[in-house]
Enzyme design. Structure first.
Site, PDB file in Angstrom:
ATOM      1  CB  CYS A  68      -1.037  -0.087   1.156  1.00 18.51           C
ATOM      2  SG  CYS A  68      -2.551   1.175   0.908  1.00 18.51           S
ATOM      3  CG  HIS A  71      -3.627  -3.867   2.974  1.00 13.99           C
ATOM      4  ND1 HIS A  71      -2.863  -3.412   3.884  1.00 13.99           N
ATOM      5  CD2 HIS A  71      -4.265  -2.608   2.286  1.00 13.99           C
ATOM      6  CE1 HIS A  71      -2.832  -2.179   3.843  1.00 13.99           C
ATOM      7  NE2 HIS A  71      -3.953  -1.609   2.914  1.00 13.99           N
ATOM      8  CD  GLU A 131      -1.256  -6.237   4.970  1.00 15.62           C
ATOM      9  OE1 GLU A 131      -0.982  -6.521   3.784  1.00 15.62           O
ATOM     10  OE2 GLU A 131      -1.294  -5.276   5.300  1.00 15.62           O
TER      11      GLU A 131
END
Ligand code: GLN
Length: 538
Positions: free
Chosen positions: A384, A510, A512
């Site tokens: 990001c 993202h 994650e």
């Protein structure tokens, strides 16, 4: 599917941070292992409508779901443990409850009655819990109640639990998590705080069915008996939750303590003989017996906060296990990285990750860290803002546009390589107005990202306002930066990669958030693999 859901509430007493989220997620894992379908929900007692407007100093990371809800980080644990996606319905705050009730009141939906905490607020809480059960998709809805019983703020939630327990009987159970401290001077574990905590619940009309005791030491049978006697539960319902080496050990410890069995008994559910945790055990085995070890720099501005980059840390655990590699994360404060310090801080690293973020603090340090990774051919992953910084670094130091910047920080830059999309320009509200949730990304088949995903169309979650400026696409591509992933609908750049670099990938989304024990994220897996290779060649 049309299943009839049973409701499990998880409350906490004595102290915050006892790990209600992990206990909830572990219980879900065990029930899942026995073939039940489970969803987990978090009720948060604060007045913010969602945690999206909270800074990480308040409650750590903001976790984003597929449908774009900005939620409490515990939802991240729920997904990482259960691999079942959550949604807006899985995180409800007091603020959201009141907003719903007040909106209904303004529309005249209460037909002239006085709107009160009981029954209107509690009915709205009940509706928010049952909405999940009523989908017919779940055997169990586990609802974790944030905060600690006795707090003024959690009162309406506990009252709702009382009502639901009364209405649902055996289809509802309450797990209460407390602390059993060890007093060094006395040389023993103390049960009094647990007794008091259960009394507080009783004052509010709720008798917990199961008491999970967080402890540093093994609970003797005597202690368990005492807690059972004073708290009106059976001895099997007193569960020891001893400090674990890793959160991923907790499901196994809870299985040994038979938490799932006790819950199934309490809810009069037939207990399947088998429990399948093979994947989980395999994951733990690889995690605990690594063949490799790498040091990864995590460059961000919240390094003093344990929970600010929670999902990134966990994604490294999953990706590490997949590679049989121990990943040591070295938190590096972006404000400390300068041209002068970059070498000292980063030269021994096997990989560099530049973190997401908002605002200008520390951004020049992030850009310097990226320059160091690019010039020294160290594996790099930018997420990001980390990806946006990689675009700025490339514009400044490769393309020669010295004042290139993002308009988030420098609105008057002559080279706005990161800028707002047209549609975003006149938004004034801060809450829920970003590009949020899952969007598709189409991959260039020559890219490292494609190699990692083994798929040319993926969906990833977003949380940002600013975008790569399409005006500069050609210049980037001509100079060695591949635009490796594009959102097909809106034609937005989602992934950039240096062509002449062993592994340099920046992603606008993202990754994650989607990494789980069962499905470690391919980009993290590949990044760690690149770090292992880099270390071996060093
Ligand atoms: N601040 C940047 C934006 O809004 C990046 C956000 C982030 O890293 N999550 O676009």
């Amino acid at each position: 599917m049309n299943k009839k859901a049973k409701y499990i509430f998880v409350t906490g007493g004595v102290s915050s941070s006892l790990g209600k989220g992990i206990i909830s997620a572990s219980l879900a894992k065990l029930l899942q292992g026995r073939g039940f379908s489970v969803t987990i929900q978090k009720l948060d007692p604060y007045i913010n409508v969602d945690p999206g407007t909270l800074n990480p100093y308040e409650h750590g990371e903001c976790y984003v779901t597929e449908d774009g809800a900005e939620t409490d980080l515990d939802l991240g644990h729920y997904e990482r443990f259960s691999s079942t996606p959550t949604s807006q319905a899985n995180n409800v705050t007091t603020g959201r409850i009141y907003l719903n009730v007040i909106t209904k009141e303004r529309k005249g939906e209460y037909l002239g009655t006085t709107v009160q905490v009981i029954p209107h607020i509690t009915d709205e809480i009940k509706r928010s819990v049952q909405i999940l059960g009523e989908t017919g998709n779940y055997d169990f809805v586990i609802t974790e109640i944030g905060g600690t019983v006795g707090d003024i703020e959690s009162f309406p939630f506990v009252e709702t639990v009382r009502q639901m327990k009364w209405e649902l009987g055996h289809d509802c159970a309450v797990v209460h998590l407390t602390l059993v401290p060890f007093l060094k001077a006395a040389g023993e574990l103390k049960t009094k705080p647990t007794q008091h905590s259960v009394k507080t619940m009783l004052e509010q009309g709720v008798q917990p069915d199961i008491i999970v005791c967080r402890t540093e030491r093994v609970l003797s049978d005597g202690i368990k008996t005492k807690i059972a006697q004073f708290c009106n539960v059976t001895e099997e319902s007193v569960i020891e939750s001893i400090d674990a080496e890793s959160i991923y050990d907790v499901p196994i410890l809870m299985k040994e303590e038979k938490l799932d069995i006790v819950v199934l008994n309490k809810t009069r559910t037939k207990i399947p003989n088998e429990i399948d945790l093979a994947n989980w055990e395999q994951f733990l085995k690889r995690l605990k017996n690594p063949k490799y070890e790498v040091d990864i720099a995590l460059v961000g501005k919240y390094v003093e906060l344990k929970d600010a980059y929670k999902s990134i840390n966990e994604a490294f655990v999953h990706g590490g296990s997949a590679n049989e590699c121990k990943v040591n994360i070295k938190l590096i404060h972006s404000e400390q990285v300068t041209k002068a310090t970059a070498k000292k801080l980063l030269k021994d690293m096997d990989g560099i990750l530049v973190a997401p973020g908002f605002g200008g603090r520390g951004i020049e340090g992030k850009i310097e860290a990226i320059r160091f990774a690019r010039e020294n051919r160290i594996p790099f992953l930018g997420i990001c803002l980390g990806m946006q910084c990689a675009a700025i670094e490339f514009s400044r130091n490769v393309l020669g546009h010295k004042d290139a910047h993002t308009t988030e920080i420098e609105p008057n830059t002559t080279y706005p390589v990161i800028d707002l999309m047209e549609g975003q320009k006149d938004i004034e509200e801060m809450g829920g107005t970003m590009r949020l949730g899952a969007y598709e990304c189409k991959m260039d088949k020559n890219s490292k990202a494609f190699k990692a995903y083994q798929n040319d169309l993926v969906s990833e979650r977003h949380r940002h306002r600013f975008e790569f400026n399409n005006a500069y696409r050609e210049e980037f591509e001509k100079s060695g930066m591949r635009l490796a992933g594009i959102n097909p609908k809106e034609d937005l750049v989602e992934i950039i990669e240096l062509i002449d670099h062993p592994w340099f990938v920046g992603v606008q989304f993202h990754p994650e958030y989607k990494s789980t024990v069962r499905f470690p994220h391919p980009l993290f897996v590949d990044f760690i693999k690149a770090a292992i290779d880099y270390k071996q060649e060093k």
